[in-house]
Design a protein around this motif. Structure first.
Motif, PDB file in Angstrom:
ATOM      1  N   LEU A 240       0.864  -1.098   0.151  1.00  0.00           N
ATOM      2  CA  LEU A 240      -0.019   0.067  -0.179  1.00  0.00           C
ATOM      3  C   LEU A 240       0.750   1.241  -0.008  1.00  0.00           C
ATOM      4  O   LEU A 240       1.825   1.416   0.701  1.00  0.00           O
ATOM      5  N   ASP A 241       0.464   2.138  -0.803  1.00  0.00           N
ATOM      6  CA  ASP A 241       1.064   3.324  -0.945  1.00  0.00           C
ATOM      7  C   ASP A 241       0.068   4.421  -1.084  1.00  0.00           C
ATOM      8  O   ASP A 241      -0.451   4.752  -2.079  1.00  0.00           O
ATOM      9  N   LEU A 242      -0.061   5.207  -0.013  1.00  0.00           N
ATOM     10  CA  LEU A 242      -1.308   6.047   0.165  1.00  0.00           C
ATOM     11  C   LEU A 242      -1.243   7.043  -1.089  1.00  0.00           C
ATOM     12  O   LEU A 242      -2.463   7.452  -1.873  1.00  0.00           O
ATOM     13  N   ARG A 243      -0.182   7.724  -1.519  1.00  0.00           N
ATOM     14  CA  ARG A 243       0.055   8.841  -2.515  1.00  0.00           C
ATOM     15  C   ARG A 243      -0.458   8.056  -3.810  1.00  0.00           C
ATOM     16  O   ARG A 243      -1.146   8.637  -4.595  1.00  0.00           O
ATOM     17  N   ARG A 244      -0.034   6.860  -4.051  1.00  0.00           N
ATOM     18  CA  ARG A 244      -0.277   6.277  -5.492  1.00  0.00           C
ATOM     19  C   ARG A 244      -1.498   5.537  -5.462  1.00  0.00           C
ATOM     20  O   ARG A 244      -2.368   5.996  -6.401  1.00  0.00           O
ATOM     21  N   ASP A 245      -2.122   5.127  -4.216  1.00  0.00           N
ATOM     22  CA  ASP A 245      -3.428   4.147  -4.370  1.00  0.00           C
ATOM     23  C   ASP A 245      -4.515   4.975  -3.817  1.00  0.00           C
ATOM     24  O   ASP A 245      -5.532   4.827  -4.320  1.00  0.00           O
ATOM     25  N   LEU A 246      -4.506   5.776  -2.978  1.00  0.00           N
ATOM     26  CA  LEU A 246      -5.485   6.562  -2.443  1.00  0.00           C
ATOM     27  C   LEU A 246      -4.896   8.239  -2.684  1.00  0.00           C
ATOM     28  O   LEU A 246      -5.179   8.748  -1.527  1.00  0.00           O
ATOM     29  N   TYR A 269       1.458  -5.352   6.750  1.00  0.00           N
ATOM     30  CA  TYR A 269       1.177  -5.984   5.758  1.00  0.00           C
ATOM     31  C   TYR A 269      -0.044  -5.849   5.037  1.00  0.00           C
ATOM     32  O   TYR A 269      -1.278  -6.386   4.909  1.00  0.00           O
ATOM     33  N   LEU A 270      -0.191  -4.436   4.414  1.00  0.00           N
ATOM     34  CA  LEU A 270      -1.352  -3.958   3.743  1.00  0.00           C
ATOM     35  C   LEU A 270      -1.087  -3.748   2.129  1.00  0.00           C
ATOM     36  O   LEU A 270       0.055  -3.492   1.827  1.00  0.00           O
ATOM     37  N   ARG A 275      -9.330  -6.140  -6.860  1.00  0.00           N
ATOM     38  CA  ARG A 275     -10.548  -6.171  -7.154  1.00  0.00           C
ATOM     39  C   ARG A 275     -11.454  -4.878  -7.067  1.00  0.00           C
ATOM     40  O   ARG A 275     -12.316  -4.826  -7.791  1.00  0.00           O
ATOM     41  N   PHE A 276     -11.226  -4.266  -5.885  1.00  0.00           N
ATOM     42  CA  PHE A 276     -11.914  -3.244  -5.339  1.00  0.00           C
ATOM     43  C   PHE A 276     -10.859  -2.159  -4.889  1.00  0.00           C
ATOM     44  O   PHE A 276     -10.425  -2.136  -3.823  1.00  0.00           O
ATOM     45  N   PRO A 277     -10.697  -1.011  -5.732  1.00  0.00           N
ATOM     46  CA  PRO A 277      -9.911   0.077  -5.633  1.00  0.00           C
ATOM     47  C   PRO A 277     -10.204   0.865  -4.374  1.00  0.00           C
ATOM     48  O   PRO A 277      -9.429   1.864  -4.136  1.00  0.00           O
ATOM     49  N   ASP A 278     -11.189   0.635  -3.786  1.00  0.00           N
ATOM     50  CA  ASP A 278     -11.540   1.508  -2.473  1.00  0.00           C
ATOM     51  C   ASP A 278     -11.227   0.551  -1.299  1.00  0.00           C
ATOM     52  O   ASP A 278     -11.878   0.913  -0.298  1.00  0.00           O
ATOM     53  N   GLN A 279     -11.065  -0.706  -1.346  1.00  0.00           N
ATOM     54  CA  GLN A 279     -10.447  -1.534   0.027  1.00  0.00           C
ATOM     55  C   GLN A 279      -9.218  -1.879   0.108  1.00  0.00           C
ATOM     56  O   GLN A 279      -8.475  -2.139  -0.809  1.00  0.00           O
ATOM     57  N   VAL A 280      -8.728  -1.774   1.301  1.00  0.00           N
ATOM     58  CA  VAL A 280      -7.246  -2.063   1.670  1.00  0.00           C
ATOM     59  C   VAL A 280      -7.342  -3.370   2.615  1.00  0.00           C
ATOM     60  O   VAL A 280      -8.347  -3.559   3.416  1.00  0.00           O
ATOM     61  N   MET A 281      -6.519  -4.243   2.181  1.00  0.00           N
ATOM     62  CA  MET A 281      -6.567  -5.518   2.648  1.00  0.00           C
ATOM     63  C   MET A 281      -5.327  -5.952   3.354  1.00  0.00           C
ATOM     64  O   MET A 281      -4.224  -5.504   3.182  1.00  0.00           O
ATOM     65  N   ASP A 282      -5.642  -6.784   4.560  1.00  0.00           N
ATOM     66  CA  ASP A 282      -4.641  -7.388   5.231  1.00  0.00           C
ATOM     67  C   ASP A 282      -4.349  -8.689   4.524  1.00  0.00           C
ATOM     68  O   ASP A 282      -5.221  -9.677   4.459  1.00  0.00           O
ATOM     69  N   LEU A 293      -6.173 -13.308  -1.470  1.00  0.00           N
ATOM     70  CA  LEU A 293      -7.767 -12.992  -1.551  1.00  0.00           C
ATOM     71  C   LEU A 293      -7.885 -12.755   0.142  1.00  0.00           C
ATOM     72  O   LEU A 293      -7.704 -13.762   0.682  1.00  0.00           O
ATOM     73  N   PRO A 294      -8.142 -11.634   0.493  1.00  0.00           N
ATOM     74  CA  PRO A 294      -8.186 -11.322   2.003  1.00  0.00           C
ATOM     75  C   PRO A 294      -9.205 -11.923   2.866  1.00  0.00           C
ATOM     76  O   PRO A 294     -10.205 -11.977   2.218  1.00  0.00           O
ATOM     77  N   LEU A 295      -9.067 -12.173   4.163  1.00  0.00           N
ATOM     78  CA  LEU A 295     -10.481 -12.815   4.990  1.00  0.00           C
ATOM     79  C   LEU A 295     -10.979 -11.314   5.487  1.00  0.00           C
ATOM     80  O   LEU A 295     -12.056 -11.372   5.683  1.00  0.00           O
ATOM     81  N   TRP A 296     -10.126 -10.099   5.689  1.00  0.00           N
ATOM     82  CA  TRP A 296     -10.794  -8.906   6.022  1.00  0.00           C
ATOM     83  C   TRP A 296      -9.895  -7.732   5.567  1.00  0.00           C
ATOM     84  O   TRP A 296      -8.797  -7.929   5.102  1.00  0.00           O
ATOM     85  N   SER A 297     -10.796  -6.819   5.339  1.00  0.00           N
ATOM     86  CA  SER A 297     -10.131  -5.610   4.922  1.00  0.00           C
ATOM     87  C   SER A 297     -11.157  -4.421   5.188  1.00  0.00           C
ATOM     88  O   SER A 297     -12.039  -4.553   6.160  1.00  0.00           O
ATOM     89  N   ILE A 298     -10.454  -3.198   4.956  1.00  0.00           N
ATOM     90  CA  ILE A 298     -11.398  -2.167   5.340  1.00  0.00           C
ATOM     91  C   ILE A 298     -11.942  -1.254   3.996  1.00  0.00           C
ATOM     92  O   ILE A 298     -10.698  -1.266   3.011  1.00  0.00           O
ATOM     93  N   GLN A 299     -13.075  -0.704   3.735  1.00  0.00           N
ATOM     94  CA  GLN A 299     -13.413  -0.168   2.801  1.00  0.00           C
ATOM     95  C   GLN A 299     -13.560   1.338   3.114  1.00  0.00           C
ATOM     96  O   GLN A 299     -14.130   1.842   3.798  1.00  0.00           O
ATOM     97  N   LEU A 300     -12.827   2.361   2.267  1.00  0.00           N
ATOM     98  CA  LEU A 300     -12.934   3.592   2.068  1.00  0.00           C
ATOM     99  C   LEU A 300     -13.910   4.164   1.138  1.00  0.00           C
ATOM    100  O   LEU A 300     -14.386   3.919   0.251  1.00  0.00           O
TER     101      LEU A 300
END
Length: 355
Positions: A240-246, A269-270, A275-282, A293-300
């Motif tokens: 995950l790179d916040l400037r690039r990804d979000l 480990y993010l 599949r979902f450009p608004d979701q950050v996964m563990d 494929l994550p078992l859990w993630s957060i959606q922005l």
């Protein structure tokens, strides 16, 4: 680990030290003490979906909290049952203390992360030497504590403790062996990562998920240990790179702070879900160990106000052949390629790894 394993280990320790006539009391107090720390899952908020991530395996799992937590368990058992049955409060407390003391250390053996030294440190300890659910560890232990109770003997419970120590020690050896294979995989790709981590797959010590970072990318593979280890090539995903990804995410927003909370929980480990450009996964956990494929993630939410939290997502998605594929991997058998069954479209070819 799962509550059944925690209760069984919590019972085994006090039973292995109790007098013959007190094996039943030791079992009851140990089960309650062994399971009690996980009551922290009740700490939740409808407004803050990540609150439970902060408090699960936090203060109730801290080593300094053991006497306090055990006192709460022991007093409750004594007040509800003990006074009418002439239980000794001292023994009720000691048995509860021994059971409670096993919980955090067993949890730290998994890859989830446990705050053993809270409040002095917020480091999450994860020794990665056993799966969160492992019947091979738990079922023999259950049988031995039941035998100890009905035979009124300490030796079955003591044997159960030895079994747990031996199994967890085997997990350490297997973890180190899987990490060694993971380093060989990295070198075969021309990579030289600083850290390669191996995490056990579901309910066994043979099949492991290896993760390492090279440059800006995470590489995930599966390793089946044996005389000739077998790897199942997996997936690659950018870290995950916040400037690039979000790029739209404001640094001082509540969602940005939630991402950092989730980063702490996942030990860094993010990645952005392909599949979902608004979701950050563990990426530590997946149904199959060679997948991301994550078992859990957060959606922005790009359109959210600055005071809105992220959403916490749990995914149990799996194909009809997921467990069949997992079983084949545990046995070290080749897999049939199924394009598109993971974000990277990798089906998991079998490759031997030689020294």
């Amino acid at each position: 680990m799962d509550p059944v394993s925690q209760g069984a280990l919590g019972a085994a320790l006090p039973q292995s030290l109790a007098r013959a006539e007190h094996t039943g009391l030791a079992m009851l107090c140990g089960i309650a003490g062994g399971m009690a720390p996980d009551l922290d899952v009740l700490i939740r908020s409808s407004n803050d979906p990540l609150l439970f991530l902060e408090y699960h395996r936090q203060f109730t799992h801290s080593l300094v909290f053991i006497p306090v937590g055990a006192l709460m368990v022991g007093f409750t058992l004594w007040a509800v049952f003990g006074r009418r049955r002439a239980w000794s409060f001292r023994e009720t407390y000691v048995f509860s203390l021994l059971g409670y003391a096993t919980h955090a250390l067993l949890d730290a053996c998994t890859s989830y992360g446990t705050l053993l030294f809270w409040p002095f440190s917020d480091q999450r300890f994860a020794w990665n030497n056993v799966s969160i659910i492992d019947p091979l560890l738990t079922l023999p232990l259950i049988g031995l504590i039941i035998l100890s109770r009905f035979r009124r003997r300490r030796w079955p419970a003591a044997l159960g403790m030895l079994w747990v120590v031996a199994y967890l020690s085997a997990g350490v050896v297997a973890r180190d062996a899987a990490e060694d294979v993971g380093r060989k995989i990295a070198r075969s790709r021309g990579h030289d990562p600083l850290v390669v981590e191996a995490k056990p797959s579901f309910a066994n010590l043979l099949l492991w998920k290896t993760i390492y970072r090279q440059g800006n990318d995470y590489f995930v593979d599966a390793v089946r240990l044996g005389r000739e280890p077998v790897i199942y090539p997996g997936s690659t995903v950018p870290a995950l790179d916040l400037r690039r990804d979000l790029p739209w995410l404001q640094a001082n927003s509540l969602q940005a702070r939630d991402v950092e909370r989730f980063r702490w929980f996942s030990m860094g480990y993010l990645a952005l879900d392909p599949r979902f450009p608004d979701q950050v996964m563990d990426i530590r956990y997946s149904m199959l160990p060679n997948e991301i494929l994550p078992l859990w993630s957060i959606q922005l939410d790009k359109g959210a106000q600055g005071s809105q939290h992220v959403r916490y997502r749990v995914s149990r998605e799996r194909g009809p052949d997921t467990f069949q594929r997992l079983w084949r991997m545990i046995r070290g058998l080749p897999l049939k390629d199924t394009p598109g069954d993971s974000p990277a479209g990798l089906g998991g070819a079998q490759l031997p790894v030689n020294d």
